[in-house]
Enzyme design. Structure first.
Site, PDB file in Angstrom:
ATOM      1  N   THR A  34      65.886  -1.850  26.150  1.00  0.00           N
ATOM      2  CA  THR A  34      66.147  -2.852  25.108  1.00  0.00           C
ATOM      3  C   THR A  34      64.836  -3.447  24.589  1.00  0.00           C
ATOM      4  OG1 THR A  34      66.478  -4.349  26.960  1.00  0.00           O
ATOM      5  CG2 THR A  34      68.451  -3.615  25.825  1.00  0.00           C
ATOM      6  N   ASP A  35      63.766  -3.320  25.365  1.00  0.00           N
ATOM      7  CA  ASP A  35      62.524  -4.020  24.962  1.00  0.00           C
ATOM      8  C   ASP A  35      61.960  -3.500  23.644  1.00  0.00           C
ATOM      9  OD1 ASP A  35      61.635  -1.661  26.210  1.00  0.00           O
ATOM     10  OD2 ASP A  35      60.124  -2.654  27.472  1.00  0.00           O
ATOM     11  N   GLY A 120      55.197   6.698  40.047  1.00  0.00           N
ATOM     12  CA  GLY A 120      56.300   7.459  39.449  1.00  0.00           C
ATOM     13  C   GLY A 120      57.659   6.986  39.949  1.00  0.00           C
ATOM     14  N   SER A 125      53.739   1.050  38.203  1.00  0.00           N
ATOM     15  CA  SER A 125      52.381   1.069  38.760  1.00  0.00           C
ATOM     16  C   SER A 125      51.375   1.158  37.614  1.00  0.00           C
ATOM     17  CB  SER A 125      52.215   2.239  39.721  1.00  0.00           C
ATOM     18  OG  SER A 125      52.611   3.441  39.114  1.00  0.00           O
ATOM     19  N   SER A 126      51.752   1.799  36.514  1.00  0.00           N
ATOM     20  CA  SER A 126      50.807   1.925  35.399  1.00  0.00           C
ATOM     21  C   SER A 126      50.549   0.578  34.738  1.00  0.00           C
ATOM     22  CB  SER A 126      51.298   2.948  34.372  1.00  0.00           C
ATOM     23  OG  SER A 126      52.624   2.684  34.035  1.00  0.00           O
ATOM     24  N   GLU A 158      48.453   1.295  26.645  1.00  0.00           N
ATOM     25  CA  GLU A 158      49.349   2.383  27.073  1.00  0.00           C
ATOM     26  C   GLU A 158      49.733   3.269  25.879  1.00  0.00           C
ATOM     27  OE1 GLU A 158      51.495   1.825  30.358  1.00  0.00           O
ATOM     28  OE2 GLU A 158      52.863   3.496  30.062  1.00  0.00           O
ATOM     29  N   ASP A 170      57.204  -4.149  31.015  1.00  0.00           N
ATOM     30  CA  ASP A 170      56.486  -3.924  32.275  1.00  0.00           C
ATOM     31  C   ASP A 170      55.228  -4.778  32.344  1.00  0.00           C
ATOM     32  OD1 ASP A 170      58.435  -2.044  32.348  1.00  0.00           O
ATOM     33  OD2 ASP A 170      57.110  -0.314  32.214  1.00  0.00           O
ATOM     34  N   TYR A 220      61.405   9.773  26.737  1.00  0.00           N
ATOM     35  CA  TYR A 220      61.257   8.352  26.401  1.00  0.00           C
ATOM     36  C   TYR A 220      60.984   8.132  24.905  1.00  0.00           C
ATOM     37  CZ  TYR A 220      59.851   3.468  26.802  1.00  0.00           C
ATOM     38  OH  TYR A 220      59.762   2.113  26.656  1.00  0.00           O
TER      39      TYR A 220
HETATM   40  C1  GLA Z   1      59.621   1.933  30.877  1.00  0.00           C
HETATM   41  C2  GLA Z   1      58.870   1.257  29.737  1.00  0.00           C
HETATM   42  C3  GLA Z   1      59.454  -0.120  29.431  1.00  0.00           C
HETATM   43  C4  GLA Z   1      60.957  -0.056  29.229  1.00  0.00           C
HETATM   44  C5  GLA Z   1      61.614   0.720  30.365  1.00  0.00           C
HETATM   45  C6  GLA Z   1      63.073   0.950  30.125  1.00  0.00           C
HETATM   46  O1  GLA Z   1      59.434   1.237  32.081  1.00  0.00           O
HETATM   47  O2  GLA Z   1      57.508   1.124  30.064  1.00  0.00           O
HETATM   48  O3  GLA Z   1      58.822  -0.669  28.300  1.00  0.00           O
HETATM   49  O4  GLA Z   1      61.282   0.490  27.988  1.00  0.00           O
HETATM   50  O5  GLA Z   1      61.001   1.989  30.572  1.00  0.00           O
HETATM   51  O6  GLA Z   1      63.756  -0.247  30.135  1.00  0.00           O
END
Ligand code: GLA
Length: 385
Positions: A34-35, A120, A125-126, A158, A170, A220
């Site tokens: 959703t972000d 992973g 962690s990233s 990123e 994150d 993604y």
């Molecule tokens: C990864 C992305 C986040 C988010 C999630 C899914 O962690 O880095 O920004 O989109 O996937 O909620």
């Protein structure tokens, strides 16, 4: 202890006294994918983290990095660097590059880091790597950048240095986390509030499938594009919308014909998931853990059937959780295609479920299942030995 190992290694390699920074990974209670749709998320920083030792090295351009856990070193020149095939230096160089783009003056520095966030595993962690270095350089070179600006900056790092068009969740959680609290974040305005997590007799248990996901090479970025396609379709009838955040289920249904099945499913998931974040906030306020659990299971169903980012291992773990009445809710967590499930489990049954799930998982997939409890922690900060 992690911090003393990092400090010792730093001294051994560079004979200098560094500052120490601790940058946490994150969990997400709910609000997946959703972000980047301007929606809501409910993450928390956790007690799994990366420790950095950093100090200026007197050079105007030379930077030396050492990844203690991998026993790998890497050097780069501040006046001439670019993304490489090697992953971990990209996260760090990305941060340096974004600082330079802001016009901030960085001198040569040395850095050693080590962590206990499973790589992973969907625990970011990233983001911890990016946030820790950004925070450290901000302190070291007096850059005067706020935590919120650093959050945005690390997200851009990123995007530009790893090619993953991640949302803000994150980095926000790693930077802004607060002990004992989860964060309800509006990813459009970046307004946020801390929620004290009162789980009573229950705890959060993570089950790491040990299926390693790679967001960059996975679907993604495709999911992001599919959401954009959905917005473009809806915009023809609702010109005022700018993201799926503005969309209701009724709007979607009214335009059903204009959508392919896949795009419709993706959009429906995001609309539902945003609603779930709002509801979980209310459930937590009311101490209604049954409702929290129900929303977790519903979230997983959506991720599996509509957003299609789960995998057979994660589905298996959630189904296992569904069979025990002592688990109120469980779902896959993070970007998907591997990583962890998050389980809201009764304290008295943690050991039992751990054994049971490990046996069943290994029997079914011939793979090890790692489990660990997590608690909410502070965001990035400086620490002392
Ligand atoms: C990864 C992305 C986040 C988010 C999630 C899914 O962690 O880095 O920004 O989109 O996937 O909620």
């Amino acid at each position: 202890m992690l911090k003393s190992r990092v400090a010792e290694q730093f001294y051994e390699l560079y004979s200098n006294d560094p500052i120490l920074i601790k940058a946490p990974g994150r969990i997400n209670i709910i609000g997946e994918h959703t972000d980047y749709n301007d929606g809501f998320v409910f993450p928390a920083a956790i007690d799994k983290y990366i420790v950095f030792a950093i100090a200026p090295n007197g050079s105007s351009r030379q930077c030396r990095l050492h990844a203690l856990d991998m026993q790998e070193s890497f050097e780069f020149d501040l006046t001439d660097f670019q993304p490489l095939n090697k992953k971990w230096p990209n996260y760090l160089m990305g941060v340096v590059s974004e600082l330079q783009l802001l016009g901030k003056k960085i001198q040569g520095f040395d850095c050693v880091f080590s962590g206990n966030i499973p790589i992973g595993g969907g625990l970011s962690s990233s983001a911890a790597l990016e946030c820790g270095l950004a925070y450290g350089l901000n302190v070291l070179f007096d850059l005067n950048i706020s935590k919120l600006q650093l959050t945005r900056l690390t997200q851009r790092a990123e995007h530009h240095f790893t090619g993953v068009k991640c949302g803000i969740m994150d980095q926000f959680a790693s930077m802004m986390g607060k002990v004992e609290h989860a964060i309800k974040l509006d990813c459009r305005s970046l307004e946020y509030s801390y929620f004290k997590l009162n789980l009573g007799e229950y705890e959060l248990l993570l089950c790491d499938s040990n299926v390693k996901h790679s967001l960059a090479s996975s679907a993604y970025n495709t999911r992001r594009l599919e959401c954009d396609t959905g917005v473009a379709i809806l915009k023809k009838h609702y010109p005022e919308i700018t993201s799926l955040r503005d969309v209701t289920l009724d709007m979607l249904k009214a335009e059903r014909e204009a959508f392919s099945e896949v795009i419709f499913k993706r959009c429906q998931f995001v609309v539902d998931e945003n609603q779930r974040v709002v509801e979980i906030g209310k459930a937590l306020e009311n101490n209604d853990l049954q409702a929290v659990g129900r929303l977790l299971f519903e979230g997983h169903k959506g991720l599996r059937e509509l957003y299609e980012v789960s995998c057979k291992e994660l589905d298996f773990l959630v189904e296992l959780a569904q069979k025990g009445t002592y688990i109120l809710g469980a779902r896959m967590m993070g970007g998907g295609f591997g990583g962890c499930t998050i389980n809201l489990i009764h304290r008295s049954k943690v050991a039992y479920f751990r054994d049971h799930a490990q046996r069943q998982y290994e029997f079914r997939f011939g793979k090890k299942l790692s489990t660990f409890k997590v608690v909410c922690s502070d965001g990035v900060k400086m620490i002392r030995l």
